[in-house]
Design an enzyme around this catalytic site. Structure first.
Site, PDB file in Angstrom:
ATOM      1  N   TYR A   1      -6.779  75.985  35.539  1.00  0.00           N
ATOM      2  CA  TYR A   1      -8.503  76.035  35.345  1.00  0.00           C
ATOM      3  C   TYR A   1      -9.167  75.005  36.729  1.00  0.00           C
ATOM      4  O   TYR A   1      -9.654  75.566  37.247  1.00  0.00           O
ATOM      5  CB  TYR A   1      -8.587  75.219  33.791  1.00  0.00           C
TER       6      TYR A   1
ATOM      7  N   SER B   1     -17.107  74.886  37.886  1.00  0.00           N
ATOM      8  CA  SER B   1     -17.121  73.415  36.797  1.00  0.00           C
ATOM      9  C   SER B   1     -16.908  72.215  36.571  1.00  0.00           C
ATOM     10  O   SER B   1     -16.470  72.418  38.491  1.00  0.00           O
ATOM     11  CB  SER B   1     -16.069  74.152  36.338  1.00  0.00           C
TER      12      SER B   1
END
Length: 250
Positions: A156, A143
C-alpha cells in the site's frame, strides 16, 4: 466566500463510501455535476439520491477499477453522462495490510492495479480533453503511508509513493496547458474501512502519535480536495497536501 464549482463536471472514483463519498457530496454542494463511481451499485445509488435530495446534481457509474479496460470504460461513460469531465478525483484504493513476506503476488498486483494503474489510465483517457479546453483539475488521493515507514503497509505505502510521483510528473507535464494536478495525503480517517482494518489498540497508538489527538473526518479531507479543484487554488500545482492532524511532523 466559498469558491463555486457551478458549471463544472467531476468524476470521483471510490465515491460510494468514506472519503470518496464525502468528496462527491462537497463537490456537488459547491455546484459541480458529480459522477459517483464505485463497485457497489446500491451504495452508489444511495449516494446519488442523497446528493440530489440536497439540491445537487449527480449520477452513478458502476466500476471495479481492477483493470485498465474498466478504467477506460469508466472514463467513456462519465463523458457520455456529462459531456466532458473538468475535475477528476482519483480516490479509489485498496489497502490490505501485510508484511513483505506475507504479501502474495496476487495481492501485490491487486494493490498496484487499483491504486496506481487505474489513476494512470483514467488520467490518460480524460486529460487530453482538459488540455484541449485549456484547463482542468486532477486530485489524487494518496496517503500519509506514502512518506512514512508504516510497518505492514508494504504494498500500500509503495503504491501511494507512486501516486505522489505521478502527481508531480503530471503537474509538470500538463501544467503548461492549464491542467493542475495535486494530491491530498490523509492520515488516519474515520471511515468504514479504517474501522474494520484497525484494531482498537493500533487505532489508539496512531491517535497518540497525532498532535490533533484524534482521527480525521472524511469531510475534512473533502474540503481540502474542494479547495484544490477550485479557482481559489489557481496557482497550486504539484502540491502534496497533508490532511493528517499533524501526524507527519512526528
Amino acid at each position: 466566500m466559498t469558491p463555486s464549482l457551478n458549471g463544472s463536471t467531476a468524476l470521483v472514483t471510490g465515491a460510494t463510501s468514506g472519503i470518496g463519498r464525502a468528496i462527491a457530496q462537497v463537490l456537488a454542494e459547491r455546484g459541480a455535476h458529480v459522477v459517483v463511481s464505485g463497485r457497489d451499485a446500491a451504495r452508489g445509488e444511495q449516494a446519488v439520491r442523497e446528493i440530489r435530495a440536497a439540491g445537487g446534481k449527480a449520477d452513478f457509474v458502476q466500476a471495479d477499477l481492477g483493470s485498465v479496460a474498466a478504467a477506460r470504460r469508466l472514463a467513456r461513460e462519465a463523458r457520455q453522462l456529462t459531456g466532458g469531465i473538468d475535475i477528476l478525483v482519483n480516490n479509489a484504493g485498496i489497502y490490505p495490510f501485510a508484511g513483505t513476506v506475507d504479501t502474495t503476488e496476487e495481492v501485490f498486483d491487486q494493490v498496484f492495479d487499483v491504486n496506481v494503474k487505474a489513476p494512470f489510465f483514467l488520467t490518460a483517457e480524460l486529460v487530453p480533453a482538459m488540455v484541449d479546453k485549456g484547463g482542468g483539475a486532477i486530485v489524487n488521493v494518496s496517503s500519509l503511508a506514502a512518506d512514512k515507514a508504516v510497518v505492514g503497509a508494504t504494498a500500500y505505502g509503495s503504491s501511494k509513493s507512486g501516486v505522489n510521483q505521478l502527481t508531480r510528473i503530471w503537474a509538470a507535464e500538463y501544467g503548461p496547458a492549464g491542467v493542475r494536478v495535486n494530491a491530498v495525503l490523509p492520515g488516519v480517517t474515520e471511515t468504514e474501512g479504517v474501522q474494520a482494518a484497525l484494531p482498537d489498540e493500533d487505532r489508539s497508538e496512531l491517535v497518540a502519535m497525532t498532535p490533533a489527538g484524534r482521527v480525521g473526518l472524511p469531510s475534512e479531507v473533502a474540503e481540502a480536495v474542494a479547495y484544490l479543484v477550485s479557482d481559489a487554488a489557481s496557482y497550486v500545482n504539484g502540491a502534496l497536501l497533508t490532511v493528517d492532524g499533524g501526524a507527519s511532523v512526528r
